[in-house]
Design a protein around this motif. Structure first.
Motif, short mmCIF file in Angstrom:
data_model
loop_
_atom_site.label_atom_id
_atom_site.label_comp_id
_atom_site.label_asym_id
_atom_site.label_seq_id
_atom_site.Cartn_x
_atom_site.Cartn_y
_atom_site.Cartn_z
N MET A 159 -5.82 -2.27 16.21
CA MET A 159 -6.60 -1.13 15.70
C MET A 159 -5.67 -0.13 15.02
O MET A 159 -5.96 0.37 13.92
CB MET A 159 -7.35 -0.44 16.84
N ALA A 160 -4.53 0.16 15.66
CA ALA A 160 -3.57 1.10 15.09
C ALA A 160 -2.97 0.55 13.80
O ALA A 160 -2.79 1.28 12.82
CB ALA A 160 -2.46 1.40 16.10
N LEU A 161 -2.68 -0.75 13.79
CA LEU A 161 -2.09 -1.37 12.60
C LEU A 161 -3.06 -1.35 11.43
O LEU A 161 -2.69 -1.00 10.30
CB LEU A 161 -1.68 -2.81 12.93
N ILE A 162 -4.31 -1.72 11.66
CA ILE A 162 -5.32 -1.71 10.60
C ILE A 162 -5.57 -0.29 10.11
O ILE A 162 -5.73 -0.04 8.92
CB ILE A 162 -6.63 -2.37 11.09
N ALA A 163 -5.57 0.66 11.06
CA ALA A 163 -5.75 2.06 10.68
C ALA A 163 -4.64 2.53 9.76
O ALA A 163 -4.88 3.27 8.80
CB ALA A 163 -5.80 2.94 11.94
N LYS A 164 -3.41 2.10 10.06
CA LYS A 164 -2.27 2.50 9.21
C LYS A 164 -2.44 1.95 7.79
O LYS A 164 -2.10 2.63 6.82
CB LYS A 164 -0.96 2.00 9.81
N LEU A 165 -2.95 0.73 7.69
CA LEU A 165 -3.16 0.14 6.37
C LEU A 165 -4.20 0.93 5.58
O LEU A 165 -4.00 1.22 4.40
CB LEU A 165 -3.60 -1.32 6.51
N PHE A 166 -5.31 1.28 6.23
CA PHE A 166 -6.34 2.05 5.54
C PHE A 166 -5.84 3.44 5.17
O PHE A 166 -6.04 3.92 4.04
CB PHE A 166 -7.60 2.15 6.40
N GLN A 167 -5.19 4.10 6.11
CA GLN A 167 -4.67 5.44 5.83
C GLN A 167 -3.62 5.40 4.73
O GLN A 167 -3.60 6.25 3.84
CB GLN A 167 -4.06 6.03 7.12
N GLY A 168 -2.75 4.39 4.78
CA GLY A 168 -1.69 4.27 3.78
C GLY A 168 -2.23 4.02 2.39
O GLY A 168 -1.78 4.63 1.41
N VAL A 169 -3.21 3.11 2.27
CA VAL A 169 -3.81 2.84 0.97
C VAL A 169 -4.51 4.09 0.44
O VAL A 169 -4.42 4.42 -0.75
CB VAL A 169 -4.80 1.66 1.06
N GLY A 170 -5.19 4.80 1.34
CA GLY A 170 -5.85 6.04 0.92
C GLY A 170 -4.88 7.06 0.37
O GLY A 170 -5.17 7.76 -0.62
N ASN A 171 -3.71 7.15 0.99
CA ASN A 171 -2.69 8.10 0.53
C ASN A 171 -2.02 7.65 -0.76
O ASN A 171 -1.93 8.40 -1.73
CB ASN A 171 -1.65 8.29 1.64
N PHE A 172 -1.55 6.39 -0.78
CA PHE A 172 -0.79 5.89 -1.92
C PHE A 172 -1.66 5.64 -3.16
O PHE A 172 -1.13 5.54 -4.27
CB PHE A 172 -0.03 4.61 -1.55
N ALA A 173 -2.97 5.52 -2.97
CA ALA A 173 -3.85 5.36 -4.13
C ALA A 173 -3.72 6.56 -5.06
O ALA A 173 -3.85 6.45 -6.29
CB ALA A 173 -5.30 5.20 -3.67
N ILE A 174 -3.45 7.73 -4.46
CA ILE A 174 -3.26 8.95 -5.26
C ILE A 174 -1.80 9.12 -5.65
O ILE A 174 -1.48 9.29 -6.83
CB ILE A 174 -3.76 10.19 -4.49
N THR A 175 -0.89 9.07 -4.67
CA THR A 175 0.52 9.35 -4.97
C THR A 175 1.12 8.30 -5.90
O THR A 175 2.01 8.62 -6.70
CB THR A 175 1.35 9.41 -3.67
N GLY A 176 0.64 7.06 -5.83
CA GLY A 176 1.18 6.02 -6.70
C GLY A 176 0.82 6.20 -8.16
O GLY A 176 1.49 5.68 -9.05
N TYR A 177 -0.25 6.96 -8.41
CA TYR A 177 -0.70 7.19 -9.79
C TYR A 177 -0.67 8.67 -10.15
O TYR A 177 -1.37 9.10 -11.07
CB TYR A 177 -2.12 6.63 -9.98
N ILE A 178 0.13 9.44 -9.41
CA ILE A 178 0.10 10.89 -9.59
C ILE A 178 0.50 11.30 -11.01
O ILE A 178 -0.05 12.26 -11.56
CB ILE A 178 1.02 11.59 -8.54
N LEU A 179 1.42 10.56 -11.64
CA LEU A 179 1.82 10.90 -13.00
C LEU A 179 0.65 10.74 -13.96
O LEU A 179 0.36 11.64 -14.77
CB LEU A 179 2.99 10.01 -13.45
N TYR A 180 -0.05 9.60 -13.86
CA TYR A 180 -1.17 9.35 -14.77
C TYR A 180 -2.37 10.24 -14.44
O TYR A 180 -3.15 10.59 -15.32
CB TYR A 180 -1.57 7.87 -14.70
N ILE A 181 -2.51 10.59 -13.17
CA ILE A 181 -3.59 11.53 -12.80
C ILE A 181 -3.36 12.87 -13.48
O ILE A 181 -4.29 13.49 -13.99
CB ILE A 181 -3.65 11.70 -11.26
N MET A 182 -2.10 13.30 -13.48
CA MET A 182 -1.77 14.59 -14.10
C MET A 182 -1.97 14.55 -15.63
O MET A 182 -2.48 15.51 -16.21
CB MET A 182 -0.32 14.96 -13.78
#
Length: 411
Positions: free
Chosen positions: A230-253
């Motif tokens: 449960m903790a491992l799957i949660a980390k994957l969901f939380q991580g994807v949610g975070n990196f979906a923005i930070t990974g494209y922050i340049l293009y978002i701007m």
């Protein structure tokens, strides 16, 4: 078996210096020096080559992380079970980065980089297991030092220095490779892990009987490892949610918020706020968790801040939205990074394989950084940039719900 305990006076400095020393140089080399050298070798195909390096790196990291953790758990030496592997990993990583700096072509660079990826995980997997050496009433503080302070410095503190070497990226590989080796060595000296050569003499407790099904697999079945999974799957969901923005922050701007000439200053502002709150939560979250005996609740609810921040950028496409996102993400990620490793430590299904299971859990950082850009790219093509924030919102909340669903940690 008598559990090894190391005082927080030694453990905390090591848990700050150690992760900062491997994560900071890695991020600088991965985001700045490696793309620059790839562009130098083959500019027309640089996007595809960066993707190739990332994919190969993820595979090597996954394998080496589990191997390093398993070997570390079984090691007995006068320097303890963790220090020999992480020092060896740091030395090989330094040599690999020096080799990368002298690479004459893409195949040699790829080979050096993959060796470096493997060596890096021989640092990461044993080092995060240092948290298990903390006294019972200081484990959250130790986790906070590693994830909150050490990783915050690594994630956001090295980029300023790294940018100074962007025009001398070959030299940058050498310097930051050396920084990793020196920093990890200093951390190991400070922690001064005691000898565990006599560990066999104290291991007289009968081992639990395992079924053939359990013995055939390195991972326990769901009924035994439920909370860990449960903790491992949660980390994957939380991580994807975070990196979906930070990974494209340049293009978002540039393409979504249309910041134009303010793009660089906006990204710097976000990184500064994330660094400040990451360090702040590193100082606060652990001691508060230790004092009030709460762990699951702050980790679970930290995802609410990430979800809120995503919505702020979606609804307020201006400086207010940017600043609000940075504050919310800074609090959420700072709280999560400070305590999630300890939560995972509490739900590990086999306490004799701490480094292995912590290593697998920390693969969430690598895997999510590989998955999130691919998912985000698909969402952008279908719904435009605004879809990223909805994905981030939903994935962050799912991660929080999974954490709160853990049963063995009450609060």
């Amino acid at each position: 078996m008598n559990k090894t305990t190391i005082s927080l006076k030694r453990l905390i400095p090591g848990l700050i210096i150690g992760p900062a020393s491997w994560l900071g140089p890695y991020i600088v080399m991965n985001s700045l020096f490696l793309p620059a050298l790839i562009q130098h070798f083959n500019a027309p195909h640089k996007i595809e080559l960066v993707a190739l390096f990332s994919t190969c790196g993820m595979i090597v990291a996954a394998l080496s992380n589990m191997i390093a953790g398993a070997l570390s758990d079984k090691t007995k030496s006068r320097f303890g079970k963790r220090a020999p592997w992480l020092l060896g990993g740091a030395f090989v990583f330094m040599l690999a980065m020096i080799a990368a700096s002298f690479s004459p072509n893409i195949p040699v660079l790829l080979t050096a980089w993959m060796i470096g990826q493997a060596a890096l995980n021989f640092i990461v997997s044993p080092m995060v297991a240092w948290i298990d050496f903390a006294p019972k009433d200081g484990r959250a503080t130790a986790s906070s030092a590693y994830g909150g302070l050490g990783m915050a410095l690594g994630n956001n503190g090295f980029n300023v220095i790294g940018a100074m070497f962007l025009s001398q990226y070959r030299l940058g590989f050498i310097i930051f490779g050396i920084i990793t080796f020196i920093g990890v060595t200093i951390a190991a000296i400070i922690v001064h892990e005691p000898s565990n050569l006599d560990e066999e003499l104290t291991e007289k407790a009968p081992k639990p009987k395992l079924t053939l099904k359990d013995a055939a697999s390195i991972f326990p079945r769901w009924s035994i490892g439920r909370d860990y999974y449960m903790a491992l799957i949660a980390k994957l969901f939380q991580g994807v949610g975070n990196f979906a923005i930070t990974g494209y922050i340049l293009y978002i701007m540039t393409d979504f918020l249309h910041r134009g000439s303010q793009t660089q200053s906006s990204i710097q502002l976000i990184n500064l706020i994330l660094l400040i709150f990451g360090i702040f939560m590193g100082f606060v979250a652990g001691p508060v968790s230790d004092k009030f005996k709460i762990l699951k609740l702050p980790v679970g609810f930290s995802t609410l801040f990430l979800a809120f921040g995503a919505l702020m950028l979606f609804f307020f496409r201006d400086t207010f939205g940017i600043v609000t996102y940075a504050f919310a993400a800074g609090i959420g990620m700072g709280m999560w990074n400070s305590l999630d490793n300890l939560l995972n430590l509490e739900v590990i299904p086999d306490q004799n394989r701490v480094a292995f299971f912590l290593g697998v859990y920390n693969l969430g950082n690598t895997i999510t950084q590989a998955i999130a850009p691919v998912l985000a790219a698909a969402v952008i093509s279908l719904f435009g940039y605004s879809g990223i924030f909805i994905v981030s919102f939903i994935f962050s909340l799912i991660g929080g719900v999974l954490i709160l669903g853990i049963k063995s940690v009450k609060r």
